[in-house]
Write an enzyme that holds these catalytic residues in place. Sequence first.
Site, PDB file in Angstrom:
ATOM      1  NE  ARG A  17      21.629  -7.320  14.441  1.00 42.54           N
ATOM      2  CZ  ARG A  17      20.932  -8.266  15.050  1.00 42.54           C
ATOM      3  NH1 ARG A  17      19.785  -8.000  15.589  1.00 42.54           N
ATOM      4  NH2 ARG A  17      21.398  -9.488  15.127  1.00 42.54           N
ATOM      5  CB  CYS A  18      16.219  -1.621  15.190  1.00 46.71           C
ATOM      6  SG  CYS A  18      15.364  -0.191  15.837  1.00 46.71           S
ATOM      7  N   PRO A  19      17.472   0.822  13.240  1.00 54.01           N
ATOM      8  CG  PRO A  19      17.587   3.180  12.957  1.00 54.01           C
ATOM      9  CD  PRO A  19      18.410   1.947  13.370  1.00 54.01           C
ATOM     10  CG  ASP A  44      15.659  -5.749  14.178  1.00 55.51           C
ATOM     11  OD1 ASP A  44      15.776  -6.307  15.291  1.00 55.51           O
ATOM     12  OD2 ASP A  44      15.823  -4.536  14.011  1.00 55.51           O
TER      13      ASP A  44
END
Length: 79
Positions: A17-19, A44
């Site tokens: 997932r981000c980042p 993502d």
Amino acid sequence: MSANEETIYLLDMKGLRCPIPVARTRKAVRKLPSGTQIRVECTDPLADIDIPHMVNTDGHQLLDKGAIDGVRWYLIRLS
């Protein structure tokens, strides 16, 4: 391998997932020479914003992008 064929490095960022996908992509490209092509694959949805932004910010070229079965992919040539 012919002169027109290039090695494309795969960065598998699926499930992250981000980042994290952008951070790991940035770290990986620092080790590769200019002109190298990489294919980043992620799941993502924010990668659709983050990866193109990283490419533009860092001066690379986004050659192509797409999605297949929930996996987003980005083909990038490094500057």
